[in-house]
Design a protein around this motif. Structure first.
Motif, PDB file in Angstrom:
ATOM      1  N   ASN A 503       0.684  -1.444   0.522  1.00 31.59           N
ATOM      2  CA  ASN A 503       0.147   0.190  -0.148  1.00 31.59           C
ATOM      3  C   ASN A 503       0.744   1.188   0.233  1.00 31.59           C
ATOM      4  O   ASN A 503       0.716   1.750  -0.639  1.00 31.59           O
ATOM      5  CB  ASN A 503      -0.839  -0.128   1.231  1.00 31.59           C
ATOM      6  CG  ASN A 503      -1.991  -0.804   1.184  1.00 31.59           C
ATOM      7  OD1 ASN A 503      -2.201  -1.655   0.141  1.00 31.59           O
ATOM      8  ND2 ASN A 503      -2.825  -1.454   1.887  1.00 31.59           N
ATOM      9  N   ILE A 504       1.984   1.403   1.079  1.00 35.57           N
ATOM     10  CA  ILE A 504       2.915   2.260   0.877  1.00 35.57           C
ATOM     11  C   ILE A 504       3.177   2.574  -0.424  1.00 35.57           C
ATOM     12  O   ILE A 504       3.409   3.563  -0.816  1.00 35.57           O
ATOM     13  CB  ILE A 504       4.385   1.976   1.602  1.00 35.57           C
ATOM     14  CG1 ILE A 504       3.522   2.079   3.134  1.00 35.57           C
ATOM     15  CG2 ILE A 504       5.113   2.790   1.743  1.00 35.57           C
ATOM     16  CD1 ILE A 504       4.681   2.350   4.605  1.00 35.57           C
ATOM     17  N   VAL A 505       3.520   1.256  -1.600  1.00 39.08           N
ATOM     18  CA  VAL A 505       4.086   1.837  -2.725  1.00 39.08           C
ATOM     19  C   VAL A 505       3.074   2.456  -3.607  1.00 39.08           C
ATOM     20  O   VAL A 505       3.511   3.082  -4.303  1.00 39.08           O
ATOM     21  CB  VAL A 505       5.070   0.712  -3.637  1.00 39.08           C
ATOM     22  CG1 VAL A 505       5.018   0.534  -4.949  1.00 39.08           C
ATOM     23  CG2 VAL A 505       5.604  -0.696  -2.314  1.00 39.08           C
ATOM     24  N   ARG A 506       1.790   2.207  -3.530  1.00 43.40           N
ATOM     25  CA  ARG A 506       0.645   2.533  -4.140  1.00 43.40           C
ATOM     26  C   ARG A 506       0.603   3.692  -4.359  1.00 43.40           C
ATOM     27  O   ARG A 506       0.006   4.646  -5.195  1.00 43.40           O
ATOM     28  CB  ARG A 506      -0.180   1.765  -4.343  1.00 43.40           C
ATOM     29  CG  ARG A 506      -0.569   0.475  -4.567  1.00 43.40           C
ATOM     30  CD  ARG A 506      -1.815  -0.368  -4.736  1.00 43.40           C
ATOM     31  NE  ARG A 506      -1.607  -1.565  -4.679  1.00 43.40           N
ATOM     32  CZ  ARG A 506      -1.739  -3.310  -4.067  1.00 43.40           C
ATOM     33  NH1 ARG A 506      -1.940  -2.586  -2.415  1.00 43.40           N
ATOM     34  NH2 ARG A 506      -1.372  -3.920  -4.450  1.00 43.40           N
ATOM     35  N   THR A 507       0.157   4.257  -2.290  1.00 41.82           N
ATOM     36  CA  THR A 507       0.568   6.317  -2.547  1.00 41.82           C
ATOM     37  C   THR A 507       1.561   6.432  -2.928  1.00 41.82           C
ATOM     38  O   THR A 507       1.733   7.946  -3.449  1.00 41.82           O
ATOM     39  CB  THR A 507       0.541   5.600  -0.873  1.00 41.82           C
ATOM     40  OG1 THR A 507       2.417   5.779  -0.162  1.00 41.82           O
ATOM     41  CG2 THR A 507      -1.041   5.184  -0.112  1.00 41.82           C
ATOM     42  N   LEU A 508       2.942   6.032  -2.992  1.00 38.11           N
ATOM     43  CA  LEU A 508       4.378   6.890  -3.649  1.00 38.11           C
ATOM     44  C   LEU A 508       3.935   6.474  -5.272  1.00 38.11           C
ATOM     45  O   LEU A 508       4.848   7.265  -6.060  1.00 38.11           O
ATOM     46  CB  LEU A 508       5.193   6.209  -2.593  1.00 38.11           C
ATOM     47  CG  LEU A 508       5.628   6.437  -1.902  1.00 38.11           C
ATOM     48  CD1 LEU A 508       7.129   5.889  -1.047  1.00 38.11           C
ATOM     49  CD2 LEU A 508       5.446   8.369  -1.184  1.00 38.11           C
ATOM     50  N   ALA A 509       3.242   5.944  -6.088  1.00 39.54           N
ATOM     51  CA  ALA A 509       3.366   5.636  -7.461  1.00 39.54           C
ATOM     52  C   ALA A 509       3.136   6.967  -8.078  1.00 39.54           C
ATOM     53  O   ALA A 509       4.005   7.265  -8.689  1.00 39.54           O
ATOM     54  CB  ALA A 509       2.277   5.021  -7.588  1.00 39.54           C
ATOM     55  N   PRO A 510       2.113   7.712  -8.202  1.00 39.89           N
ATOM     56  CA  PRO A 510       2.139   8.937  -9.066  1.00 39.89           C
ATOM     57  C   PRO A 510       3.423  10.564  -8.395  1.00 39.89           C
ATOM     58  O   PRO A 510       3.612  10.889  -9.290  1.00 39.89           O
ATOM     59  CB  PRO A 510       0.869   9.425  -8.389  1.00 39.89           C
ATOM     60  CG  PRO A 510       0.122   8.527  -7.607  1.00 39.89           C
ATOM     61  CD  PRO A 510       0.873   8.066  -6.484  1.00 39.89           C
ATOM     62  N   LEU A 511       3.901  10.257  -7.500  1.00 39.66           N
ATOM     63  CA  LEU A 511       5.379  10.941  -7.205  1.00 39.66           C
ATOM     64  C   LEU A 511       6.332  10.699  -7.964  1.00 39.66           C
ATOM     65  O   LEU A 511       6.472  11.065  -9.166  1.00 39.66           O
ATOM     66  CB  LEU A 511       5.488  10.976  -5.635  1.00 39.66           C
ATOM     67  CG  LEU A 511       6.977  12.019  -5.010  1.00 39.66           C
ATOM     68  CD1 LEU A 511       6.565  13.574  -6.007  1.00 39.66           C
ATOM     69  CD2 LEU A 511       7.154  11.729  -4.230  1.00 39.66           C
ATOM     70  N   LEU A 512       6.345   9.461  -7.442  1.00 34.26           N
ATOM     71  CA  LEU A 512       7.253   8.535  -8.334  1.00 34.26           C
ATOM     72  C   LEU A 512       7.179   8.390  -9.692  1.00 34.26           C
ATOM     73  O   LEU A 512       7.940   8.362 -10.601  1.00 34.26           O
ATOM     74  CB  LEU A 512       7.511   6.444  -8.285  1.00 34.26           C
ATOM     75  CG  LEU A 512       8.291   7.057  -6.468  1.00 34.26           C
ATOM     76  CD1 LEU A 512       7.412   4.966  -5.889  1.00 34.26           C
ATOM     77  CD2 LEU A 512       9.148   7.465  -6.057  1.00 34.26           C
TER      78      LEU A 512
END
Length: 640
Positions: A503-512
């Motif tokens: 879930n943390i990766v998914r939340t950071l996906a737009p920024l990345l």
């Protein structure tokens, strides 16, 4: 002249005529005898040596006619030149003895010589001496005499040879008789010594002939039987009658050896001795010999040794290290369970084939040096990406063979732990430095930045605004480094709560994705459903952002950065895989060291902060770098 005288004269004349007639008749007889005998006869005048009369045989014997010899001197005519002294020696002897026989050599008319036997008889007529010589040609008789002499000599030589041969044979027989007597005496002594030995040994022994009659039993056998309640009178007894209650296996073995003539040896319990026994049965010229040796103590010792071996092997097999025994020819004689679990079945195989898969011994193999100097050695080796400490000890086995006892201890994890400890110590040092200087440096930086902003706002300093802006940016950069320092130095406990890595990766996906889009790169997410773990969300976000941005910086334009999550071996595994050129192997193991960076303008604190966060979350960071890219693997324990 008167008539009486005339008559007397007539009578005398008549008598003389009669006498003359008799003489003529006798002369005729002697003349015929002289002429017709088959040996040579001659009449010689002694004084002149002239031949007065010769018969035909004498003339033919010398190759003449009688007329050619009459009146000739026999000394110069028929006597060989070297034998004329015979006549000179014969004269006195004939004169003294009236006759004399001797052998001589005469000469024939053709000059050839031949041996003769001569009989001399001398007569005297009116003071005149005549020698009547009878001569025999003894050529054939001398030849026969020589042949007879040669035959006699040969016979004598043969007799002498036969006599010598008989003497030699007799001497040889006497020598053989002496040798036989010595051998018999030696055999008697040997038999006596053997008898003494058999009587003195503690092993039981008996001999049985082909009629199955016991011909001998030593004292040990008699005593053992009597001790166990059996009859000790064995000699002369029937074997089967005596041993009808004995061990069946022994009786069957005796019967087999007697029939087949092949010795045998085995161990069994002998009722007659009441002990465990090693039975040895041998065929002999007259039957069989049976040895019974008490092996009770040996069996106890063998059992003790076997138990000791079992304990030793159990110890070796429970040892975590890899243990094996190597022969001089590099064959493996023994290997513990750990070694065989690692390398498979290896007994009697070559160590360099089993361990490193080489066709020949290793170029740095120390086994020969160890066996030569009989000194232990230590070294390190790498096999299958694992680091081993190898301890080698020379060893002499019970059979005298020289071996090398080797122990391989896997120190890979210890080396990794040592490196991790060194890294943590460096982190601790950096943290202490950060705690000591961060606050002291930050306050002056804030003051300087404030005065720069004040000067930048004045109109009279507008010409220097660019310089002021540069100074302000550098101060902000210094402040960012101090912030990273403080992040490393933060040793206080943070609030942990259940949180999901995917879930943390998914939340950071737009920024990345935004960062990747600006750099013409792509981010691919391969996220599986993973269980929650106890952690700090902000720190895990910082961990993922640092790893992802490092990957984007290493990835060329037009390539992909892949972030994945999964569950493996009771761990939540987070992987960040780039498609860069990989990390230099010389610095791969040093990644995470503070201030170590390969980026121009980098601080070398990003991975150090990631390592610090991973330690607080009981996680482990590993790096797998190839020419096609680098993968950072973070393993979080589920049961944290």
């Amino acid at each position: 002249m008167s008539n009486d005288q005339i008559m007397e004269l007539k009578q005398r004349i008549a008598l003389l005529e009669a006498t003359l007639a008799d003489l003529k008749w006798e002369n005729e007889i002697w003349n015929r005898l002289f002429l017709e005998v088959n040996w040579g006869m001659a009449v010689v005048d002694v004084k002149s040596g002239k031949l007065l009369k010769v018969n035909k045989s004498y003339a033919e014997m010398h190759g003449y006619s009688p007329a050619e010899l009459i009146g000739k001197s026999m000394y110069g005519l028929v006597c060989a030149p070297g034998r004329k002294n015979d006549l000179l020696e014969v004269g006195p002897r004939i004169y003294n003895d009236d006759r004399y026989d001797y052998n001589s050599v005469h000469v024939k008319k053709d000059g050839s010589h031949f041996p003769v036997r001569i009989n001399n008889h001398e007569v005297k007529v009116k003071s005149r001496r005549f020698r009547i010589i009878s001569t025999w040609d003894i050529t054939d008789s001398e030849l026969k005499q020589r042949e007879l002499s040669q035959y006699r000599e040969s016979l004598e030589e043969l007799v002498k040879f036969r006599a010598d041969e008989l003497e030699r044979i007799n001497e040889q027989l006497r020598s053989e008789i002496r040798q036989k007597e010595n051998a018999e005496n030696e055999l008697a002594r040997a038999n006596q010594e053997m008898f003494n030995i058999l009587e003195s040994i503690g092993d039981c022994f008996k001999a049985v002939n082909r009629d199955w009659v016991i011909t001998y039993a030593n004292q040990a056998m008699v005593k053992a039987r009597e001790t166990n309640g059996f009859d000790g009178n064995l000699v002369g007894a029937d074997y089967w009658e005596v041993h009808k209650e004995s061990n069946r296996r022994i009786n069957e073995a005796c019967l087999k050896v007697m029939n087949d003539g092949v010795p045998t040896r085995f161990e069994t319990y002998a009722y007659t001795t009441g002990k465990w026994t090693e039975v040895s049965i041998y065929p002999t010229a007259s039957g069989i010999s049976i040895f019974l040796r008490n092996i009770e103590e040996r069996r106890k010792m063998e059992k003790a040794i076997e138990d000791e071996h079992r304990r030793l092997y159990s110890l070796f097999n429970s040892f975590p290290g890899l243990i094996y025994l190597q022969e001089e020819n590099h064959k493996i004689r023994y290997a513990n369970h750990s070694f065989q679990a690692k390398f498979g079945s290896c007994i009697d195989k070559l160590c360099y084939e089993v361990i490193v898969g080489l066709p020949d011994p290793c170029h740095d193999c120390m086994s020969a040096v160890i066996l030569k100097n009989l000194t232990p050695m230590w070294r390190e080796m790498v096999s299958d990406s694992r680091i081993y400490e190898v301890y080698s000890q020379p060893f002499i086995d019970a059979d005298g063979s020289r071996l090398v006892f080797k122990v391989l201890i896997d120190v890979t994890d210890r080396r990794n732990a040592d490196r991790e400890l060194a890294r943590l110590e460096r982190l601790n040092m950096v943290g202490e430095m950060a705690a000591g200087i961060a606050h002291e440096v930050r306050n002056p930086l804030t003051t300087v930045r404030g005065f720069l902003q004040l000067l930048q706002s004045k109109a009279e300093t507008s010409a220097y605004h660019d310089y002021f802006q540069l100074m302000t940016d550098e101060l902000d950069r210094a402040n960012l480094i101090l912030t990273d320092f403080l992040s490393l130095a933060r040793d206080k406990s943070v609030a942990f709560e259940p949180i999901n890595v995917s879930n943390i990766v998914r939340t950071l996906a737009p920024l990345l994705n935004s960062d990747a889009f600006n750099q013409d790169k792509t981010i691919v997410l391969e996220l599986e459903e993973v269980p929650d773990l106890l952690g700090n969300g902000n720190e895990l976000r910082q961990l993922i952002l640092n790893l992802a941005r490092n990957g984007l910086e290493a990835t060329p334009a037009g390539t992909t950065l892949t972030i994945s999550s999964s569950v493996q071996e009771k761990c939540i595994v987070l992987k960040v895989r780039d498609q860069g050129r990989g990390v230099d192997p010389e610095i791969l193991d040093r990644l995470g060291t503070p201030f170590l960076t390969t980026k121009e303008g980098g601080t070398g604190l990003g991975l150090a902060i990631c390592q610090s966060i991973a330690v607080r979350h009981k996680a482990l960071i590993n790096f797998d770098s190839q020419d096609t890219g680098t993968t950072v693997i973070v393993k979080f324990p589920i049961n944290y």
